[in-house]
Design an enzyme around this catalytic site. Sequence first.
Site, PDB file in Angstrom:
ATOM      1  N   GLY A   4       0.818  -1.201   0.000  1.00 42.02           N
ATOM      2  CA  GLY A   4       0.000   0.000   0.000  1.00 42.02           C
ATOM      3  C   GLY A   4       0.853   1.252   0.000  1.00 42.02           C
ATOM      4  O   GLY A   4       2.006   1.236   0.425  1.00 42.02           O
ATOM      5  N   GLY A   7      -0.596  -5.016   0.642  1.00 45.57           N
ATOM      6  CA  GLY A   7      -1.868  -4.738  -0.004  1.00 45.57           C
ATOM      7  C   GLY A   7      -2.070  -5.499  -1.298  1.00 45.57           C
ATOM      8  O   GLY A   7      -3.212  -5.770  -1.698  1.00 45.57           O
ATOM      9  N   GLU A  28       4.958  -7.238   6.722  1.00 44.20           N
ATOM     10  CA  GLU A  28       4.449  -6.088   7.472  1.00 44.20           C
ATOM     11  C   GLU A  28       5.128  -5.890   8.819  1.00 44.20           C
ATOM     12  O   GLU A  28       5.233  -4.766   9.312  1.00 44.20           O
ATOM     13  CB  GLU A  28       2.936  -6.217   7.669  1.00 44.20           C
ATOM     14  CG  GLU A  28       2.113  -5.984   6.406  1.00 44.20           C
ATOM     15  CD  GLU A  28       1.976  -7.228   5.555  1.00 44.20           C
ATOM     16  OE1 GLU A  28       1.213  -7.185   4.573  1.00 44.20           O
ATOM     17  OE2 GLU A  28       2.637  -8.253   5.862  1.00 44.20           O
ATOM     18  N   ASP A  72      -1.823  -8.269   7.238  1.00 45.02           N
ATOM     19  CA  ASP A  72      -3.232  -7.858   7.266  1.00 45.02           C
ATOM     20  C   ASP A  72      -3.861  -8.099   5.895  1.00 45.02           C
ATOM     21  O   ASP A  72      -3.501  -9.043   5.216  1.00 45.02           O
ATOM     22  CB  ASP A  72      -3.372  -6.410   7.746  1.00 45.02           C
ATOM     23  CG  ASP A  72      -2.766  -5.392   6.788  1.00 45.02           C
ATOM     24  OD1 ASP A  72      -1.838  -5.744   6.023  1.00 45.02           O
ATOM     25  OD2 ASP A  72      -3.209  -4.226   6.797  1.00 45.02           O
TER      26      ASP A  72
END
Length: 641
Positions: free
Chosen positions: A64, A113, A136, A144
């Site tokens: 992301g 992401g 992450e 996530d």
Amino acid sequence: MTDIHIRTTGVAGRITLARPQALNALTYEMCLAIEAALDQWRADPGVAHIVIDAEGDRAFCAGGDIAEMYQTGTAGDFTYGRRFWADEYRLNAKIFNYPKPVVSFLQGFTMGGGVGIGCHGSHRIVGQSSKIAMPECGIGLIPDVGGSLMLALAPGRLGEYLGTTGARMAAADAIYAGFADHHIDEATWPDLIRALEGGAACDTLAEAATEPPTGALSSRQAQIDQHFGGEQLGDITNSLGHDEGSFAEDTLALMARNSPLSMACTVELIHRLRGPSLSIAKALGLEYRFTYRAMEHGDFLEGIRAAIIDKDRSPKWQYPDLSVPAASVSKMLMPLGENALVLEETPVNALKIGFVGLGNMGAPMAANLARAGYVVAGYDTVVKEVTGVQMANTAAAAAEGADVVLTMLPNGDILRTVAAEVLPAMASGALLLDCSTVDVDSARAVAAVAADNGQIFVDAPVSGGIGGAAAGTLTFMAGGSEAAFAKAQPLFEIMGQKAVHCGAAGAGQAAKICNNMILGATMIATCEAFALADKLGLDRARMFDVVSTSSGYSWSMNAYCPAPGVGPQSPADNGYQPGFAAELMLKDLRLSQQAAEAVGADTPMGAQAMELYRQFVEDEDGLGLDFSAMLPRFVKQGRPE
């Protein structure tokens, strides 16, 4: 929008990520655009399937775009990041649950992401250049975008390994771990996409698949399971630290780059998810608990500073010694109440709940349900106020019109009395959910009365103590029908980390007393061993280092060590103030022996443990102390003549 190309080509809804210069990193606007397209195509009869690809050779999507999160977060504004994550997770869930095939072509890097966009569809294609990872923890987050679901489903303890190390998976490893479906030569991808656009069925992708080069993970599975089988991060690092092999050395080097708090929460999150209640909604909901707090209480902003802003690669993590307190993990994963992730546009908490028994355990459980948006009416003979709970004058009044009535009561006789009062006030089909620890016969008797009244019953005693009740990290051992368990499941997910359906009514109580008979006996043995070590001149910390990674491993030693200053923080470090009181252990051991006598089971260790705790509580000074306070008792008493 120049960062993404969305169009309909033939029978395919087409999405192409178009930021190759930024490794196709996902922006907030791109998330919203993808969601809008999926919503439009869902009911479009002219769209047979969705095809997602990306421009450039280096990456499908490397994560992301987090620059704006850093800018707003360092200014003290956490709203943007929380909104981004909530909307992104909603998109991830839509891809996972999409009613039409979703095909993704994952060249180069797929991370963060990108996993949420590319790895939740029905047909996930990898090739020669594919490298998939969830790194992450290296920036102070956790895996996530629904990645925790795939980690929880990965073989053995592979999920813990991938989540805490951020190790990269080539094609074979990605397929083995469950992040991809087919390996297809990348040179053929354009022709395959044109065929899909022209109406070819997605089944043709399997026909084009070839065997990928051999991966590394399957051959390392035994080592991964050996070292990553512990309950907490400290168990994993202890195990790796006592192995002089190259795998352990390399793994510790990977973990040394990452946030200890993030790794500890990753292990806990995967453990909470693993089991029959796993769902994409549960995974995303737990992930959001962490990411919601990541900027304010976690290491996220420091991780971004070190990796992206200053690029010094020297983050100042919390808990750099890797000793992450259990309380810090619980804080990051506590329920968010009214701020919880909502994946649907309409409210889902329409159930009305009654709660009878608002003592040390019941009150925080009821408060967590109220914070999650449920209407909770409560009753207790002593407690008159609980945050968010509407107090009633009687148990029957609390149960009036309730869809679910929960009880948390001292014993089976009181459960029978309360059930006789509340069941007539409950509607047909309503659920009586008893979370008390009582005898099996009482649970089955109440289940029979409920069935006669046209209601359903679940006995679901808990493990986790007062701290678990407050943090929403309890484990529920449930007995009842499949339908009754399913009705209770959404409440379990708010109040706890795990719920296991053990069988028919009474099976939950049976599981609880068996578990606590083991716990009582192993705690006594652990305390005896420390007392013996003292007299032999063996340092307690060194004994812990040996036993916690050897065949003497147990929850009593590794997670709840009775020796002050040794191992993770426990009641021993707080003067043995109770997390689980000795008198409650005595109660459970008595229930185990009552059940053993009823069915003719021979349990001599359980009987001896019960007698020792009886002496400790009733004849000595154990009343009001934690059940691990057996250690100073053994140290003080010495061996009888």
